[in-house]
Design a protein around this motif. Sequence first.
Motif, PDB file in Angstrom:
ATOM      1  N   PRO A 193      38.667   8.917  29.652  1.00 35.30           N
ATOM      2  CA  PRO A 193      40.121   9.135  29.599  1.00 35.30           C
ATOM      3  C   PRO A 193      40.477  10.607  29.500  1.00 35.30           C
ATOM      4  CG  PRO A 193      39.379   7.516  27.968  1.00 35.30           C
ATOM      5  CD  PRO A 193      38.165   8.221  28.476  1.00 35.30           C
ATOM      6  N   TRP A 213      49.174  10.861  28.859  1.00 39.93           N
ATOM      7  CA  TRP A 213      49.396   9.605  29.565  1.00 39.93           C
ATOM      8  C   TRP A 213      49.533   8.487  28.548  1.00 39.93           C
ATOM      9  CZ3 TRP A 213      46.000   8.312  34.468  1.00 39.93           C
ATOM     10  CH2 TRP A 213      46.522   9.002  35.569  1.00 39.93           C
ATOM     11  N   THR A 218      46.434   4.971  31.886  1.00 44.76           N
ATOM     12  CA  THR A 218      44.984   5.163  31.893  1.00 44.76           C
ATOM     13  C   THR A 218      44.271   3.922  32.398  1.00 44.76           C
ATOM     14  OG1 THR A 218      45.160   6.718  30.051  1.00 44.76           O
ATOM     15  CG2 THR A 218      42.998   5.726  30.446  1.00 44.76           C
ATOM     16  N   SER A 221      44.644   3.454  36.115  1.00 42.73           N
ATOM     17  CA  SER A 221      43.676   4.305  36.812  1.00 42.73           C
ATOM     18  C   SER A 221      42.285   3.684  36.742  1.00 42.73           C
ATOM     19  CB  SER A 221      43.672   5.707  36.188  1.00 42.73           C
ATOM     20  OG  SER A 221      42.734   6.549  36.826  1.00 42.73           O
ATOM     21  N   HIS A 225      39.825   2.533  39.916  1.00 42.05           N
ATOM     22  CA  HIS A 225      38.462   3.034  40.116  1.00 42.05           C
ATOM     23  C   HIS A 225      37.443   1.904  40.098  1.00 42.05           C
ATOM     24  CE1 HIS A 225      39.021   7.394  40.230  1.00 42.05           C
ATOM     25  NE2 HIS A 225      39.975   7.249  39.319  1.00 42.05           N
ATOM     26  N   CYS A 235      39.750  10.217  34.370  1.00 39.53           N
ATOM     27  CA  CYS A 235      41.204  10.068  34.410  1.00 39.53           C
ATOM     28  C   CYS A 235      41.898  11.405  34.147  1.00 39.53           C
ATOM     29  CB  CYS A 235      41.674   9.057  33.360  1.00 39.53           C
ATOM     30  SG  CYS A 235      41.025   7.399  33.575  1.00 39.53           S
ATOM     31  N   ASP A 237      45.655  13.508  33.312  1.00 37.72           N
ATOM     32  CA  ASP A 237      46.826  13.256  32.481  1.00 37.72           C
ATOM     33  C   ASP A 237      47.925  14.168  32.996  1.00 37.72           C
ATOM     34  OD1 ASP A 237      46.400  15.852  31.213  1.00 37.72           O
ATOM     35  OD2 ASP A 237      44.876  14.881  29.974  1.00 37.72           O
ATOM     36  N   ARG A 242      42.682  16.312  38.108  1.00 40.49           N
ATOM     37  CA  ARG A 242      41.244  16.127  38.329  1.00 40.49           C
ATOM     38  C   ARG A 242      40.564  17.426  38.739  1.00 40.49           C
ATOM     39  NH1 ARG A 242      37.544  11.893  39.464  1.00 40.49           N
ATOM     40  NH2 ARG A 242      35.720  12.742  40.538  1.00 40.49           N
TER      41      ARG A 242
END
Length: 286
Positions: A193, A213, A218, A221, A225, A235, A237, A242
């Motif tokens: 996370p 987030w 989370t 997401s 994935h 993940c 926020d 990323r």
Amino acid sequence: MSHPALVPGAVAVVTGGASGIGLAAATAFAHRGLVVCIADVGDDRLAEAAAAVRAAAPDTTVLTQVTDVSRREDVDALAAAMHARFGGTDVLMNNAGVQPGSRMFGAEAVWQRVLDVNLWGVIHGCQAFVPAMIARGRPGLVVNTGSKQGITTPPGDPAYNVSKAGVKVVTEMLAHELRSIEGCAVTAHLLIPGFVFTPLTARGRTEMPPGAWTPEQTVASMMHHLDAGDFYILCPDNEVPRALDERRILWAAGDIVENRPALSRWHPDHAEAFAAFVKAGRPPSS
């Protein structure tokens, strides 16, 4: 395509499921039609969590079981209860965690508690559940909740960092082990996370910081994935995209290759070089 274990009627167990990411995950599994067992400490918290999941997904079967994941006998009892009622478990999310704060030379009891829950809790979950999941011969899913702090290991809270670094290694080894078993349909994944506003991270705050987030974001997401088959579920926020995470992770690995001081990202002598490294990795539009 969704993960083959995330189908209506499959059985999901979520530890640390009474709040935060665990509760959001239990709710997401319920929305997909899974039977959900929420495992956590505290009868009142479990009752409230179960009511919240039932309200969000009224047609779902929701169970609860008081479980201290630091106690192997509790986790064994949880696995046995799922086997007795449903014949086994299809989805296991080892999510329970604590973060009381720690210091390098702080109380041993704090270190022990953090490692017992965050690391041994994951090991207990894997050992108690996964062999039977493999033996069932059907699609299965294991998600272990790690942390970016277990990868870049920032200064401060060393016990938490050590525990989450251990979760990363355990999950990598588990995934490799599962891939090596002929005919095994169980997969393992590491949830990493970002900044998530949960009871664990609130630290007295009642309003969510703009950079955080929600647990629901989370988990959304995470589900994306999982459906894509990703092992590392990194993940972002609202503060850290990323691309920045990737540069931070690469720099941390570079400490070894470049023989820099430990945790050089926070060393003043390397501040300028780190800033340039991050800038070099940004897309032209940023």
